[in-house]
Scaffold this active site. Structure first.
Site, PDB file in Angstrom:
ATOM      1  CG  HIS A 158      -1.891   0.862   1.097  1.00 39.27           C
ATOM      2  ND1 HIS A 158      -1.722   2.359   1.521  1.00 39.27           N
ATOM      3  CD2 HIS A 158      -3.156   0.805   0.814  1.00 39.27           C
ATOM      4  CE1 HIS A 158      -2.880   3.077   1.411  1.00 39.27           C
ATOM      5  NE2 HIS A 158      -3.763   2.319   0.838  1.00 39.27           N
ATOM      6  CD  GLU A 165      -6.651   2.852  -3.212  1.00 37.95           C
ATOM      7  OE1 GLU A 165      -7.666   2.858  -2.606  1.00 37.95           O
ATOM      8  OE2 GLU A 165      -5.644   2.938  -2.481  1.00 37.95           O
TER       9      GLU A 165
END
Length: 235
Positions: A97, A145
């Site tokens: 992430h 993302e």
């Protein structure tokens, strides 16, 4: 442990460090009820300290942690042991992430440990190029993302979603694609699923809402509605 099979469209509730303890458990129970009601696979990320309790008090969620390490049983002070996660009821982990990046060498090693133990890997990428590169490792799920949209409430546009969906599938057809950047409303959920993504989800759009449980309910209901519409179209 065999990996759990994921049936699209799925949803991911990712409270990060916003929720823990009783508040996390409360939202998890709401998500668990929704997973049962709509027969939708829901990933629910937890704090490590909450994993066992939430796994014990829910029945349908895919209990997910935010990271794990490449560690074997033995010495390794201060790292996260994958076997310990499995024993606590964890079935999936995020990796790479933007808020916890992992180098390629470590990513490969951690994914190997996850495969050995049947832990689903949700690998993150912040660009189409990175998504294609990580897709060569065949993670179970890819999150695509753009870093600059995380936590802003602004979603990726439809073009970016479609391009990343296609980029990942062209390299690893069996990898599921999660589009979750800036998801904060039922309409955002619809846009993500209709873009061709296998799943969607949210963090601040849910946990920072005036009524997190109602917001979560509306989002999951939308996933179910879009899925039903798509089934009708295929008939």
């Amino acid at each position: 442990m065999e990996k759990r099979t994921i049936n699209p469209p799925f949803f991911c509730v990712n409270p990060k460090a916003y929720l823990y303890g009783e508040e996390a458990l409360k939202l998890a129970k709401t998500a668990d009820a929704l997973a049962e009601k709509y027969s939708i696979d829901i990933f629910f990320t937890v704090q490590y300290a909450d994993a066992f309790r939430i796994a014990q008090e829910t029945k349908h969620l895919i209990i997910t942690v935010q990271h794990m390490d490449n560690l074997n049983v033995g010495p390794g002070m201060g790292y996260i042991l994958p076997e310990g996660l499995v024993a606590a009821g964890v079935q999936a982990t995020f990796l790479n992430h933007a808020e916890h990046p992992v180098g390629v060498n470590d990513l490969v090693k951690i994914m190997k440990r996850a495969e050995e133990l049947g832990i689903l890997v949700i690998a993150c990428a912040d660009s189409i190029a990175e998504a294609q590169a990580i897709a060569t490792l065949a993670p179970d799920v890819m999150v695509c993302e753009p870093t600059e949209l995380i936590g802003t409430g602004k979603t990726s546009d439809a073009s970016y979603m479609k391009q990343t969906n296609e980029a990942v599938k062209s390299v690893s057809p069996n990898t599921l694609v999660l589009q979750a950047a800036g998801i904060s409303s039922a309409q955002d959920v619809r846009l993500a699923i209709e873009s061709g993504a296998d799943g969607t989800g949210g963090t601040s759009g849910i946990v920072c809402a005036v009524d997190p449980e109602q917001t979560l309910m509306e989002m999951v209901e939308t996933v179910a509605a879009v899925h039903s519409e798509q089934r009708e179209q295929r008939k």
